[in-house]
Design a protein around this motif. Structure first.
Motif, PDB file in Angstrom:
ATOM      1  N   GLY A 175      65.625 -23.138  -8.574  1.00 55.83           N
ATOM      2  CA  GLY A 175      66.249 -24.242  -9.265  1.00 55.83           C
ATOM      3  C   GLY A 175      66.643 -23.932 -10.515  1.00 55.83           C
ATOM      4  N   LYS A 176      67.620 -24.553 -11.419  1.00 57.32           N
ATOM      5  CA  LYS A 176      67.875 -24.311 -12.884  1.00 57.32           C
ATOM      6  C   LYS A 176      66.704 -24.711 -13.725  1.00 57.32           C
ATOM      7  N   ALA A 177      65.956 -25.834 -13.431  1.00 55.70           N
ATOM      8  CA  ALA A 177      64.921 -26.279 -14.330  1.00 55.70           C
ATOM      9  C   ALA A 177      63.787 -25.333 -14.177  1.00 55.70           C
ATOM     10  N   GLN A 178      63.384 -24.813 -12.885  1.00 55.68           N
ATOM     11  CA  GLN A 178      62.128 -24.012 -12.584  1.00 55.68           C
ATOM     12  C   GLN A 178      62.590 -22.232 -13.348  1.00 55.68           C
ATOM     13  N   HIS A 179      63.851 -22.097 -13.136  1.00 53.98           N
ATOM     14  CA  HIS A 179      64.680 -20.823 -13.601  1.00 53.98           C
ATOM     15  C   HIS A 179      64.156 -20.649 -15.264  1.00 53.98           C
ATOM     16  N   GLN A 180      64.604 -21.728 -15.821  1.00 53.96           N
ATOM     17  CA  GLN A 180      64.516 -21.797 -17.152  1.00 53.96           C
ATOM     18  C   GLN A 180      63.013 -21.794 -17.748  1.00 53.96           C
ATOM     19  N   TYR A 181      62.285 -22.754 -16.993  1.00 57.64           N
ATOM     20  CA  TYR A 181      60.750 -22.666 -17.424  1.00 57.64           C
ATOM     21  C   TYR A 181      60.137 -21.218 -17.413  1.00 57.64           C
ATOM     22  N   LEU A 182      60.434 -20.584 -16.062  1.00 56.70           N
ATOM     23  CA  LEU A 182      59.808 -19.182 -16.126  1.00 56.70           C
ATOM     24  C   LEU A 182      60.154 -18.325 -16.933  1.00 56.70           C
ATOM     25  N   LEU A 183      61.430 -18.286 -17.169  1.00 58.33           N
ATOM     26  CA  LEU A 183      62.117 -17.454 -18.196  1.00 58.33           C
ATOM     27  C   LEU A 183      61.261 -17.668 -19.734  1.00 58.33           C
ATOM     28  N   HIS A 184      61.301 -18.916 -19.956  1.00 58.63           N
ATOM     29  CA  HIS A 184      60.324 -19.141 -21.296  1.00 58.63           C
ATOM     30  C   HIS A 184      59.003 -18.696 -21.213  1.00 58.63           C
ATOM     31  N   LYS A 185      58.242 -18.871 -20.019  1.00 64.36           N
ATOM     32  CA  LYS A 185      56.926 -18.465 -19.654  1.00 64.36           C
ATOM     33  C   LYS A 185      56.902 -16.824 -19.953  1.00 64.36           C
ATOM     34  N   LEU A 186      57.985 -16.178 -19.641  1.00 62.47           N
ATOM     35  CA  LEU A 186      57.914 -14.620 -19.707  1.00 62.47           C
ATOM     36  C   LEU A 186      58.222 -14.218 -21.040  1.00 62.47           C
ATOM     37  N   GLY A 187      58.518 -15.119 -21.875  1.00 58.05           N
ATOM     38  CA  GLY A 187      59.107 -14.762 -23.170  1.00 58.05           C
ATOM     39  C   GLY A 187      60.391 -14.258 -23.448  1.00 58.05           C
ATOM     40  N   VAL A 188      61.279 -14.602 -22.350  1.00 55.96           N
ATOM     41  CA  VAL A 188      62.527 -14.491 -22.663  1.00 55.96           C
ATOM     42  C   VAL A 188      63.294 -15.649 -23.689  1.00 55.96           C
ATOM     43  N   LEU A 189      63.757 -15.046 -24.655  1.00 55.16           N
ATOM     44  CA  LEU A 189      64.434 -15.974 -25.733  1.00 55.16           C
ATOM     45  C   LEU A 189      65.768 -15.410 -25.947  1.00 55.16           C
ATOM     46  N   ASN A 190      66.564 -16.699 -26.669  1.00 60.75           N
ATOM     47  CA  ASN A 190      67.895 -16.317 -26.901  1.00 60.75           C
ATOM     48  C   ASN A 190      67.917 -15.805 -28.307  1.00 60.75           C
ATOM     49  N   ILE A 191      68.088 -14.400 -28.582  1.00 65.37           N
ATOM     50  CA  ILE A 191      67.883 -13.634 -29.536  1.00 65.37           C
ATOM     51  C   ILE A 191      69.042 -13.899 -30.735  1.00 65.37           C
ATOM     52  N   CYS A 192      70.003 -14.602 -30.134  1.00 68.08           N
ATOM     53  CA  CYS A 192      71.025 -14.794 -31.179  1.00 68.08           C
ATOM     54  C   CYS A 192      70.689 -16.272 -31.832  1.00 68.08           C
ATOM     55  N   ASN A 193      69.848 -16.632 -31.483  1.00 64.71           N
ATOM     56  CA  ASN A 193      69.411 -17.932 -32.019  1.00 64.71           C
ATOM     57  C   ASN A 193      68.126 -17.985 -33.074  1.00 64.71           C
ATOM     58  N   THR A 194      68.414 -17.581 -33.997  1.00 65.47           N
ATOM     59  CA  THR A 194      67.323 -17.532 -35.272  1.00 65.47           C
ATOM     60  C   THR A 194      66.166 -18.475 -35.063  1.00 65.47           C
ATOM     61  N   SER A 195      66.496 -19.750 -34.857  1.00 64.13           N
ATOM     62  CA  SER A 195      65.763 -20.835 -34.844  1.00 64.13           C
ATOM     63  C   SER A 195      64.753 -20.811 -33.886  1.00 64.13           C
ATOM     64  N   SER A 196      65.068 -20.378 -32.552  1.00 64.06           N
ATOM     65  CA  SER A 196      64.200 -20.061 -31.382  1.00 64.06           C
ATOM     66  C   SER A 196      63.222 -19.063 -31.695  1.00 64.06           C
ATOM     67  N   LEU A 197      63.924 -18.003 -32.422  1.00 64.26           N
ATOM     68  CA  LEU A 197      62.831 -16.633 -32.478  1.00 64.26           C
ATOM     69  C   LEU A 197      61.850 -17.415 -33.599  1.00 64.26           C
ATOM     70  N   ARG A 198      62.237 -18.203 -34.766  1.00 64.64           N
ATOM     71  CA  ARG A 198      61.553 -18.483 -35.739  1.00 64.64           C
ATOM     72  C   ARG A 198      60.456 -19.575 -35.076  1.00 64.64           C
ATOM     73  N   GLY A 199      60.984 -20.293 -34.326  1.00 62.36           N
ATOM     74  CA  GLY A 199      59.845 -21.201 -33.603  1.00 62.36           C
ATOM     75  C   GLY A 199      58.647 -20.682 -32.626  1.00 62.36           C
ATOM     76  N   SER A 200      59.207 -19.235 -32.202  1.00 61.35           N
ATOM     77  CA  SER A 200      58.383 -18.626 -31.299  1.00 61.35           C
ATOM     78  C   SER A 200      57.525 -18.013 -32.200  1.00 61.35           C
ATOM     79  N   VAL A 201      57.555 -17.475 -33.171  1.00 56.15           N
ATOM     80  CA  VAL A 201      56.699 -16.786 -34.260  1.00 56.15           C
ATOM     81  C   VAL A 201      55.701 -17.835 -34.619  1.00 56.15           C
ATOM     82  N   GLU A 202      56.213 -18.975 -34.945  1.00 57.20           N
ATOM     83  CA  GLU A 202      55.489 -19.927 -35.904  1.00 57.20           C
ATOM     84  C   GLU A 202      54.576 -20.557 -34.510  1.00 57.20           C
ATOM     85  N   ASN A 203      54.898 -20.526 -33.482  1.00 58.06           N
ATOM     86  CA  ASN A 203      53.881 -20.906 -32.310  1.00 58.06           C
ATOM     87  C   ASN A 203      52.743 -20.002 -32.158  1.00 58.06           C
ATOM     88  N   LYS A 204      53.165 -18.659 -32.242  1.00 61.22           N
ATOM     89  CA  LYS A 204      51.934 -17.431 -32.301  1.00 61.22           C
ATOM     90  C   LYS A 204      51.245 -17.839 -33.313  1.00 61.22           C
TER      91      LYS A 204
END
Length: 205
Positions: A175-204
């Protein structure tokens, strides 16, 4: 390809629509990830409606970054679901050993043993049980391979709940929700969205 149907065309168009709507999804190779390998494996037993062959897959992460993944339909039909799971574990173990060798050639020492996650408790029990029985006689070579690597502390098997298994992305329709959840768990991000990349680095951090 030799007997195309309308359902195949619809499935292909669905994939193309997904790719068109998600052009910026990518894998972030973070410079701050710890040098730790983690391997996941899974299978979808008898998933092919024509041949009842199983679909197996695995993925390997270095820190939080995805570095290797594979999906394959088995060449033979598995009589038991645990057989398909075990073949997926054997393939994941071989890939893990190869990556460890590659890291060694690059003078990179990662912590061992490498965690190998599987969502099938029966397959994990077979590893811990030295006695072979009817369900293992078809996969004795795979059993010996994995047990040997566990005994030498190259890999260690661990259980993971099915809903947390990222390899489901490669082996099952989700399903869509589980698909998005597992994508995030694998580290697949929207590389065009700088805020999501910055948030990912900050979380690490």
């Amino acid at each position: 390809m030799h007997a195309p149907k309308q359902s195949h065309m619809e499935a292909a168009l669905r994939v193309l629509r997904y790719l068109k709507n998600k052009p910026c999804l990518g894998i972030l190779m973070s410079s701050k990830s710890e040098m730790k390998l983690t391997t996941y494996c899974d299978s979808d037993w008898a998933t092919c409606p024509m041949s009842r062959k199983s679909l197996t897959g695995f993925c390997v992460k270095l820190g939080d970054s995805l570095v290797s993944w594979k999906t394959k339909k088995l060449a033979t039909t598995s009589r038991f679901s645990v057989e398909a799971k075990y073949r997926a574990m054997a393939s994941a173990t071989c890939e893990t050993i190869w990556i460890l060798g590659l890291l060694k050639d690059l003078n990179v020492k990662g912590p061992e043993p490498v965690s190998l996650f599987c969502d099938n408790k029966t397959a994990l029990h077979i590893i811990a049980n030295p006695t072979y029985h009817e369900r293992t006689k078809y996969i004795e070579i795979d059993c010996h391979l994995i047990r040997e690597k566990v005994r030498y502390h190259i890999v260690k098997t661990e259980y993971i709940q099915t809903q947390e298994q990222p390899v489901d992305l490669l082996t099952k329709a989700l399903g869509k929700a589980q698909h998005q959840y597992l994508l995030h768990k694998l580290g697949v991000l929207n590389i065009c969205n700088t805020s999501s990349l910055r948030g990912s680095v900050e979380n690490k951090d």
